[in-house]
Write an enzyme that holds these catalytic residues in place. Structure first.
Site, PDB file in Angstrom:
ATOM      1  CB  CYS A 129      26.824  37.261  11.344  1.00 51.63           C
ATOM      2  SG  CYS A 129      26.280  38.923  10.906  1.00 51.63           S
ATOM      3  CG  HIS A 242      22.246  38.004  13.607  1.00 51.38           C
ATOM      4  ND1 HIS A 242      22.330  39.028  14.521  1.00 51.38           N
ATOM      5  CD2 HIS A 242      23.184  38.268  12.652  1.00 51.38           C
ATOM      6  CE1 HIS A 242      23.275  39.872  14.133  1.00 51.38           C
ATOM      7  NE2 HIS A 242      23.808  39.438  13.020  1.00 51.38           N
TER       8      HIS A 242
END
Ligand code: A2P
Length: 337
Positions: A129, A242
């Site tokens: 990710c 994130h």
């Protein structure tokens, strides 16, 4: 239009559920959708479009006759079952780290290196990710001014650790609120009101495996093994999204204005960088979106040709599910499936 027979392995997980939602929201042409997980959740129901689909237990014989299987059920499951999918002629898009660094396995971010998707390469790896959102932002800068070195620090949401990560933060916040004992189930320490600079296991050189993944995967995706990268990855008490602080040194000079201009035109990037309006990317504003958001674009005056950027993306979508579905869309677009 041709429609496809698709399997989601790990359908009940944090990423698996987003995969099903993304297939629906992006209107992927589906003829049949099969949902698989472990025996623990076999029989449970998940909604897809207007139907309730029953989750079945993963079995190696399911793949025959299917076009695409998207896996998000951990590395061991992928290692064991992806070869069965490949053998059955079913393209396997794997979200785990099991296959990413194998030489002949394409590691793909569709905005960055769609050319590595080819007919007959049945196992395809979805990158980490944190890597995905970083390379989406780096690629246009690399193409324009050739990146020599990157220093990245991440601020990673608990959902990156799956449902159990989400649950840990939720339970800890409730316990703190109620004055009860805080239990640590998933992370190394309490994550509520804390930061943990430790994602995945430590390697001999003091880096974590997550940091090594970001470094090696970026070199592979950009197909540039001279590009130097160093990383520090940190878990933060945010549910979703994130963030990354990225310091870049380029070979050729690149002003902040030029960087902003090239990023504004890049596929999959949205620049949010209007300081007069306090505009910059944040996890809460990236939630539910497929794009990578870039802001705080400014020159680093301490080095020659230095640049700082701040990059945020929904880790469950672009960092996992929507990147995987975009890979499936690219397989269709290129006539591979
Ligand atoms: P289950 O719900 O049956 O445990 P997360 O990363 O959010 O924890 O999700 C992991 C996903 O992978 C879940 O859907 C989980 O199913 C699935 N899974 C875990 N182990 C296996 C396995 N051995 N076989 C099939 N699916 C698995």
């Amino acid at each position: 239009m041709k429609k496809y027979k698709v399997i989601v392995v790990g359908a009940t997980g944090a990423v698996g559920r987003e995969m099903i939602r993304t297939l629906e929201n992006r209107n992927f042409p589906i003829q049949v959708l099969k949902l698989l997980a472990s025996s623990r959740s076999a029989g449970s129901k998940i909604k897809f479009k207007n139907n309730e689909l029953t989750v079945e237990e993963l079995n190696k014989n399911f793949f025959k006759g299917f076009d695409i299987a998207i896996f998000s059920a951990g590395g061991d499951t992928s290692k064991k079952f992806a070869p069965y999918a490949a053998e059955a002629g079913c393209y396997c898009i794997d979200n785990s780290s099991a296959w990413r660094m194998e030489k002949d396995i394409p590691l793909v971010v569709p905005e960055v290196n769609p050319e590595v998707l080819q007919k007959g390469r049945y196992i395809i790896a979805n990158p980490n990710c944190s890597t995905i959102q970083m390379v989406v932002a780096l690629k246009p800068i690399h193409d324009l001014a050739k990146i020599k070195r990157v220093v990245v620090s991440t601020y990673q949401a608990v959902s990156g650790a799956g449902q159990k990560g989400i649950l840990d933060l939720k339970e800890q916040l409730t316990a703190i609120e109620n004055g009860e004992t805080v239990h640590v189930n998933n992370f190394q320490y309490q994550i509520a009101n804390n930061l943990i600079p430790h994602i995945d296991v430590f390697m001999d050189d003091g880096y974590t495996k997550e940091e090594v993944k970001m470094i090696k995967e970026t070199n592979k995706i950009l197909n540039d093994f001279d590009l130097k990268i160093t990383a520090t990855t940190v878990r933060v008490p945010v549910y979703r999204g994130h963030a990354e602080s990225i310091n870049i040194e380029t070979k050729d000079p690149l002003s902040a204005k030029e960087a902003k201009s090239v990023l504004s035109k890049a596929a999959g990037v949205i620049v949010q960088d209007d300081l007069s309006k306090n505009e910059y990317p944040m996890p809460i504003s990236s939630e539910g979106k497929y794009e990578t958001f870039v802001g705080r674009i400014r020159e680093d005056k301490t080095v020659k040709n230095g640049l700082n950027i701040w990059v945020v993306s929904d880790n469950l979508l672009k960092g996992a599910a929507s990147n995987a579905v975009q890979i499936a869309e690219t397989l269709v677009f290129k006539g591979i499936v």
